[in-house]
Design an enzyme around this catalytic site. Structure first.
Site, mmCIF file in Angstrom:
data_model
loop_
_atom_site.group_PDB
_atom_site.id
_atom_site.type_symbol
_atom_site.label_atom_id
_atom_site.label_comp_id
_atom_site.label_asym_id
_atom_site.label_seq_id
_atom_site.Cartn_x
_atom_site.Cartn_y
_atom_site.Cartn_z
ATOM 1 N N TYR A 150 -0.199 -10.033 5.622
ATOM 2 C CA TYR A 150 -1.615 -10.493 5.873
ATOM 3 C C TYR A 150 -1.579 -11.230 7.130
ATOM 4 O O TYR A 150 -2.373 -12.074 7.617
ATOM 5 C CB TYR A 150 -2.413 -11.268 4.942
ATOM 6 C CG TYR A 150 -3.127 -10.203 4.186
ATOM 7 C CD1 TYR A 150 -4.473 -10.053 4.117
ATOM 8 C CD2 TYR A 150 -2.514 -9.579 3.225
ATOM 9 C CE1 TYR A 150 -5.307 -9.030 3.342
ATOM 10 C CE2 TYR A 150 -3.287 -8.486 2.468
ATOM 11 C CZ TYR A 150 -4.468 -8.330 2.431
ATOM 12 O OH TYR A 150 -5.454 -7.389 1.631
ATOM 13 N N GLY A 263 -7.455 -1.406 0.018
ATOM 14 C CA GLY A 263 -5.958 -1.054 0.323
ATOM 15 C C GLY A 263 -5.076 -1.627 -0.318
ATOM 16 O O GLY A 263 -3.794 -1.124 -0.476
ATOM 17 N N ASP A 264 -5.412 -2.848 -1.052
ATOM 18 C CA ASP A 264 -4.174 -3.440 -1.932
ATOM 19 C C ASP A 264 -3.991 -2.533 -3.094
ATOM 20 O O ASP A 264 -2.894 -2.331 -3.871
ATOM 21 C CB ASP A 264 -4.814 -4.795 -2.306
ATOM 22 C CG ASP A 264 -4.870 -5.702 -1.206
ATOM 23 O OD1 ASP A 264 -3.875 -6.027 -0.490
ATOM 24 O OD2 ASP A 264 -5.860 -6.249 -0.852
ATOM 25 N N ARG A 265 -5.188 -2.132 -3.668
ATOM 26 C CA ARG A 265 -5.087 -0.996 -4.662
ATOM 27 C C ARG A 265 -4.425 0.207 -4.369
ATOM 28 O O ARG A 265 -3.541 0.825 -5.058
ATOM 29 C CB ARG A 265 -6.477 -0.573 -5.230
ATOM 30 C CG ARG A 265 -6.352 0.670 -6.289
ATOM 31 C CD ARG A 265 -5.789 0.240 -7.363
ATOM 32 N NE ARG A 265 -6.616 -0.430 -8.398
ATOM 33 C CZ ARG A 265 -6.039 -0.922 -9.619
ATOM 34 N NH1 ARG A 265 -4.703 -0.664 -9.885
ATOM 35 N NH2 ARG A 265 -7.054 -1.741 -10.456
#
Length: 470
Positions: A150, A263-265
């Protein structure tokens, strides 16, 4: 080798590396305009905390039958304390790199499901100076690795990058425009369409598919990556891997929903699939389906029920003290217990612990934690009274109350240099928190109890005296 050791060695582990932040949704109702400014007034009704960034990716991966570890940067502040509580409650092993800047927060003020304003805290990013040996070792033990960048510095940390370069496990890298380029030979990179265009320098002409294909193949060459999957929202993903023709994986039709965390999933699902030995194309197919289902279910808000917030208003003071001691190169010492009836034995242990460093933080079991450990008739003294008595001692610098059966969450936040156990431990058995404390390079030591003093014996003696008098 014992069956237990064989089982431990055969367990799969996903290691998530990256920047963690605290997401906080403040929900309420707007019924009026402020009299002193043309702004709506939000009457707060509920607040929900959850890990964001790499923390969300780790949380999404937890509970899937694979162990999850998180290598991230945390400051000694209340936001970091809250993150550690949420992560450890989900069974995630947290390996914290000390951060010199505040833990980032994203606070969303919402009404009727709509965001009115977002408040960001945390200041400018900074690369962590140190990487504990245990954090580097866990990267080497991973079955699969997800780098959730990030742009706040963890992916730039030199020792972390070296460990990633040397890792033998497949790596999924979720990049950020402000972050560094992935290390060479990453199995899969997962930028979204806007990120891919920005990082490749592509102007984005033509159809969305054509732009994703150009940017994906350009980044694959530049990054020397095995494959690049460019996510294109509701359209799915464009996988650029072998040859010159992309594989387009459309997403199933889902209603519009909250895409925060999709997006993390996507990235965590792909990493878990590679850990099971899936092909990259199979992993991306799973990731598209999982991200679509996640959005359809309501995103992060629908995926998690927030655990009850633990007690402990003293945490802010403890964090400030720890940060100040670390800033001047001092030694942070911590100890813990129920301290139900404060007696001379406790005082001897606390004074011995304080003599080992520059501050002493006491981790105090809450009332519910004491009852679970000692039985329904304990504690005899309420947690706030126990905390006040301990804080009044000149050898105690701060008290932190925790609800859990063990102090794992609060220790991971405090990261003391020395963890003190009082007692007469002997033999070859390792002390309960020793492995945890080694994660950040700390050590566990024992100081003896004052002979003849214990809370249990004090209570029994008092009861016996009352029985005789009766």
């Amino acid at each position: 080798m014992s069956a237990d050791k064989n089982t431990a060695m055969s367990r799969q582990m996903l290691v998530v590396v990256g920047d963690t932040l605290l997401d906080r949704d403040v929900d309420g109702s707007v019924r009026r305009i402020a009299p002193d400014a043309p702004a709506p007034v939000l009457d707060e009704e509920s607040t929900t905390d959850r890990p964001g960034g790499a923390g969300l990716a780790a949380l999404l991966a937890a509970g899937t039958g694979i162990d999850v570890a998180l290598v991230t940067a945390l400051a000694s502040d209340p936001a970091a304390a809250r993150l550690v509580e949420l992560l450890t409650a989900a069974g995630i092993e947290v390996y914290a790199l000390p951060s010199a800047v505040p833990t980032p927060e994203k606070i969303r003020l919402r009404a009727g499901g709509q965001v009115l304003v977002r408040l960001d805290r945390g200041g400018e990013p900074a690369v962590p100076a140190d990487a504990p040996r245990a954090a580097l070792d866990v990267i080497g033990r991973a079955t699969a690795i997800l780098v959730s960048d990030y742009g706040r510095g963890v992916a730039r940390q030199p020792a972390v990058r070296k460990a990633l370069e040397e890792a033998r496990a497949p790596i999924v890298w979720d990049p950020h425009p402000r972050g560094p380029v992935p290390v060479p030979n990453v199995r899969l990179c997962t930028p979204n369409a806007a990120e891919a265009r920005a990082m490749s320098g592509d102007a984005g002409g033509g159809t969305a598919l054509a732009a994703a294909e150009r940017a994906g193949f350009a980044l694959k060459r530049h990054w020397r990556a095995g494959a690049v999957a460019v996510t294109v929202g509701a359209a799915g993903a464009v996988l650029c891997h072998g040859g010159s023709t992309p594989l387009v994986l459309p997403a199933p039709d889902v209603p519009d929903g909250d895409t925060c965390g999709a997006g993390d999933r996507f990235a965590s699902t792909a990493a878990l699939a590679l850990a099971r030995g899936a092909l990259v194309s199979e992993a991306v197919r799973e990731a598209v389906d999982a991200a679509s289902a996640y959005v359809a279910a309501g995103g992060a808000a629908g995926a998690f029920a927030e655990p009850e917030r633990p007690a402990g208003p003293e945490r802010g003071d403890a964090g400030a003290i720890v940060a100040e001691v670390r800033a001047r190169g001092g030694t942070v010492v911590a100890t813990g217990g129920c301290f139900d009836l404060l007696h001379a034995g406790h005082l001897a242990t606390l004074r011995a612990a304080r003599g080992l460093g520059d501050c002493l933080i006491v981790c105090l079991n809450s009332d519910s934690s004491v009852s679970a450990l000692k039985g329904p008739d304990r504690p005899l003294t309420a947690q706030q009274d126990r905390a006040a008595l301990l804080a009044a001692l000149d050898c105690v610098d701060a008290v932190v109350i925790f609800d859990e059966p063990t102090p794992e969450a609060v220790l991971t936040w405090l990261r003391p240099d020395v963890w003190v156990k009082g007692g007469d431990y002997s033999g070859d058995a390792e002390l309960p928190e020793s492995a945890l404390v080694r994660r950040w390079g700390g050590q566990t030591v024992i100081v003896p109890y004052l002979s003849g003093h214990s809370t249990t014996s004090t209570i029994e003696a008092a009861r016996a005296s009352l029985s005789v008098k009766g």
